[in-house]
Design a protein around this motif. Structure first.
Motif, PDB file in Angstrom:
ATOM      1  N   ALA A  59      -6.033  11.193  51.935  1.00  0.00           N
ATOM      2  CA  ALA A  59      -7.427  11.328  52.362  1.00  0.00           C
ATOM      3  C   ALA A  59      -8.150  12.379  51.533  1.00  0.00           C
ATOM      4  O   ALA A  59      -7.615  13.446  51.251  1.00  0.00           O
ATOM      5  CB  ALA A  59      -7.489  11.697  53.836  1.00  0.00           C
ATOM      6  N   ALA A  60      -9.389  12.062  51.164  1.00  0.00           N
ATOM      7  CA  ALA A  60     -10.224  13.005  50.421  1.00  0.00           C
ATOM      8  C   ALA A  60     -11.405  13.467  51.258  1.00  0.00           C
ATOM      9  O   ALA A  60     -12.297  14.149  50.759  1.00  0.00           O
ATOM     10  CB  ALA A  60     -10.718  12.362  49.122  1.00  0.00           C
ATOM     11  N   ALA A  78     -18.433  13.541  59.538  1.00  0.00           N
ATOM     12  CA  ALA A  78     -17.831  14.139  58.338  1.00  0.00           C
ATOM     13  C   ALA A  78     -17.469  13.118  57.275  1.00  0.00           C
ATOM     14  O   ALA A  78     -17.452  13.444  56.098  1.00  0.00           O
ATOM     15  CB  ALA A  78     -16.610  14.990  58.679  1.00  0.00           C
ATOM     16  N   CYS A  79     -17.165  11.878  57.641  1.00  0.00           N
ATOM     17  CA  CYS A  79     -16.789  10.876  56.643  1.00  0.00           C
ATOM     18  C   CYS A  79     -18.049  10.218  56.065  1.00  0.00           C
ATOM     19  O   CYS A  79     -19.103  10.181  56.693  1.00  0.00           O
ATOM     20  CB  CYS A  79     -15.863   9.831  57.255  1.00  0.00           C
ATOM     21  N   ALA A  80     -17.909   9.704  54.842  1.00  0.00           N
ATOM     22  CA  ALA A  80     -19.055   9.127  54.146  1.00  0.00           C
ATOM     23  C   ALA A  80     -19.585   7.883  54.852  1.00  0.00           C
ATOM     24  O   ALA A  80     -20.790   7.631  54.858  1.00  0.00           O
ATOM     25  CB  ALA A  80     -18.669   8.792  52.704  1.00  0.00           C
ATOM     26  N   ASP A  81     -18.688   7.094  55.443  1.00  0.00           N
ATOM     27  CA  ASP A  81     -19.079   5.886  56.154  1.00  0.00           C
ATOM     28  C   ASP A  81     -18.972   6.140  57.654  1.00  0.00           C
ATOM     29  O   ASP A  81     -17.881   6.177  58.214  1.00  0.00           O
ATOM     30  CB  ASP A  81     -18.156   4.724  55.752  1.00  0.00           C
ATOM     31  N   ARG A 138     -15.053   1.874  55.398  1.00  0.00           N
ATOM     32  CA  ARG A 138     -14.471   2.358  54.146  1.00  0.00           C
ATOM     33  C   ARG A 138     -14.093   3.829  54.318  1.00  0.00           C
ATOM     34  O   ARG A 138     -14.611   4.515  55.206  1.00  0.00           O
ATOM     35  CB  ARG A 138     -15.445   2.202  52.972  1.00  0.00           C
ATOM     36  N   ILE A 139     -13.190   4.287  53.471  1.00  0.00           N
ATOM     37  CA  ILE A 139     -12.739   5.672  53.556  1.00  0.00           C
ATOM     38  C   ILE A 139     -12.545   6.222  52.148  1.00  0.00           C
ATOM     39  O   ILE A 139     -12.162   5.482  51.223  1.00  0.00           O
ATOM     40  CB  ILE A 139     -11.437   5.767  54.381  1.00  0.00           C
TER      41      ILE A 139
END
Length: 513
Positions: free
Chosen positions: A453-454, A493-496, A501-502
């Motif tokens: 995970a990034a 916090a996540c882009a999506d 998507r991750i």
């Protein structure tokens, strides 16, 4: 302090006097006691509160160097909540967690022992302080599959393995109102000479009535953060930080608080903290009479609705056997009523949606449970309306399409990543260094197994990260994320934000397990 003092609300009284005096403002804020909104739509909403919205002028005191009414209000809070010293927080428990971590770990690279299922503010504090975190897995309640807090033995083992650790930080109670005995953890920490820090955001009311669990301070914690707005009566974002004992540098803590809190704190918010404390100080146990009566109505009503299961500690095998103080789950906040559809037809997310359609808005849900939050502000009719909605949902069952809900177990945890076999992690370094765009890629969630995970992935509520950057995404984690996304969980916090998507590290950058 005597009864007369406890019935005072120094900040509120100062603001009321300010309003009555009607002095002309030649200072900030720019709304000039709300006069800027005269004749403007929305003025009614703002009119009253803005009359109390002042700044640091003569007589109003200064949160970052209190000498007058704020100092007195904080001393009254310490008396009420059993602390040696209390600090008002205008940035919620987040500000308190950040300040505690920055105080306990004043230099980058220091080690802190941390419960893995912590709020995102704790993770952010670790990043700000540059902490190397040793994560402890929490114990799991086998009946619900929900995580509570680490075992005392795990804390002891971690301190033995990392004697240089600066502090131990745990959460109690969890978002579901579940808890265990903190006293053994405090003794173990103190035997090793380190402070026990407790995120007690959901337990500001603890210890204020015999029907409520004991608070973290009573159990021996050194630094305790409470969201006074959650389970008591302050305005949203109003919280407190309580400290006791010699293990925290108070001068450094004040400096850290000044760093993470606004230099222009909200006086209406501070007044609401003052009034929330006064309500407890003046009414005592009686403050909870109506709310506890509402809880009793709700629980008795649920007992007549077999469709809905109730999360609660296991009963002792024998009536005279006391609860096991080392068990994962021995205390429950009576004001957090956690239910689920025992038939397995409705997921927690769907049950929440159906309740909301009937005008009853729960605190949160996961794929199995719904958290119904009552408080000292609740009344019996609130419980009656909720029970009526649940009865109607039960009667509508024939129109409900079957939906399989997985049974709870220690690998199907509703609030965090509990998929590691190690009880104590190796130190995980945190920093503020951003991830370079050329190091990461965005991939479909279904293809993320085995990748690193990034980004952080945080279902909200409860705000507990399932993933943090650098963590390997296992098959179980991938399935957990996919299940939450399919159920309609909201993510931060996540882009999506809907997690189709991750972001993961590129394989050439070491992004594959």
């Amino acid at each position: 302090m005597n009864k007369l003092q406890r019935c005072r609300a120094p900040i509120y009284e100062m603001l009321e006097q300010y309003r009555i005096m009607g002095n002309r403002s030649y200072h900030v804020p720019g709304h000039k006691n709300g006069e800027a909104y005269d004749g403007v739509e929305g003025a009614g909403f703002l009119d009253e509160v803005m009359k109390y919205d002042v700044t640091e002028i003569s007589g109003t005191d200064d949160l970052h160097h209190p000498e007058g009414v704020i100092k007195e209000a904080q001393e009254l809070a310490a008396d009420c909540f059993g602390a040696e010293e209390s600090f008002f927080l205008v940035g919620g428990s987040t500000a308190g967690n950040l300040a505690l971590i920055l105080t306990a770990c004043p230099e980058p690279g220091m080690i802190m022992i941390v419960q893995r299922n912590v709020h995102k503010s704790v993770i952010h504090g670790l990043m700000l302080a540059g902490v190397r975190a040793v994560f402890l897995e929490p114990l799991i309640d086998p009946l619900s599959g929900l995580s509570v807090a680490p075992a005392a033995e795990a804390v002891k083992a971690a301190l033995a393995a990392y004697p240089e650790a600066a502090a131990v930080l745990v959460t109690m109670p969890n978002y579901y109102g579940m808890g265990s005995d903190l006293a053994p953890l405090a003794r173990i920490c103190h035997d090793s000479g380190v402070p026990l820090l407790v995120d007690e955001a959901h337990g500001a009311h603890y210890g204020q009535h015999p029907a409520l669990p004991a608070g973290a301070l009573t159990s021996g914690a050194d630094g305790v953060v409470q969201s006074t707005h959650k389970m008591l009566t302050a305005m949203t974002m109003g919280a407190m930080l309580h400290v006791q004992g010699p293990r925290l540098d108070r001068a450094l803590l004040r400096q850290r608080l000044a760093m993470v809190q606004s230099s222009s704190p909200s006086y209406p918010m501070m007044a609401s903290l003052d009034l929330a404390r006064r309500l407890l100080h003046s009414r005592g146990k009686g403050a909870f009479t109506a709310g506890l009566a509402a809880v009793d109505v709700l629980r008795r009503g649920l007992a007549e609705l077999p469709r809905y299961g109730l999360v609660q500690p296991a009963e002792p095998l024998h009536r005279n056997t006391p609860p096991d103080s080392l068990a994962a789950y021995v205390t429950q906040d009576p004001f957090k009523v956690v239910i689920y559809d025992a038939t397995g037809v409705l997921s927690g997310f769907e049950l929440q949606r159906r309740l909301e359609a009937k005008g009853c808005v729960p605190e949160m849900s996961d794929d199995r449970h719904v958290v119904l939050l009552l408080s000292l502000g609740s009344k019996a009719e609130d419980a009656d309306l909720l029970l009526q909605a649940l009865r109607e949902i039960d009667s509508e069952e024939p129109s409900i399409s079957p939906h399989t809900v997985s049974k709870p177990d220690s690998r199907n945890n509703s609030t965090w990543n509990n998929f590691h076999s190690l009880q104590i992690s190796a130190p995980v370094p945190f920093s503020l260094k951003p991830v370079s765009a050329n190091e990461i890629e965005s991939i479909d969630l279904e293809h993320c197994m085995g990748r690193v995970a990034a980004e952080m992935v945080i279902p909200y509520p409860p705000g507990i990260p399932i993933l943090y950057p650098g963590e390997v995404i296992t098959d179980q984690i991938q399935r957990r994320l996919a299940g939450l996304a399919k159920g309609g969980a909201k993510f931060q916090a996540c882009a999506d934000p809907v997690l189709q998507r991750i972001e993961v590290y590129n394989i050439q950058k070491g992004g594959e397990a």
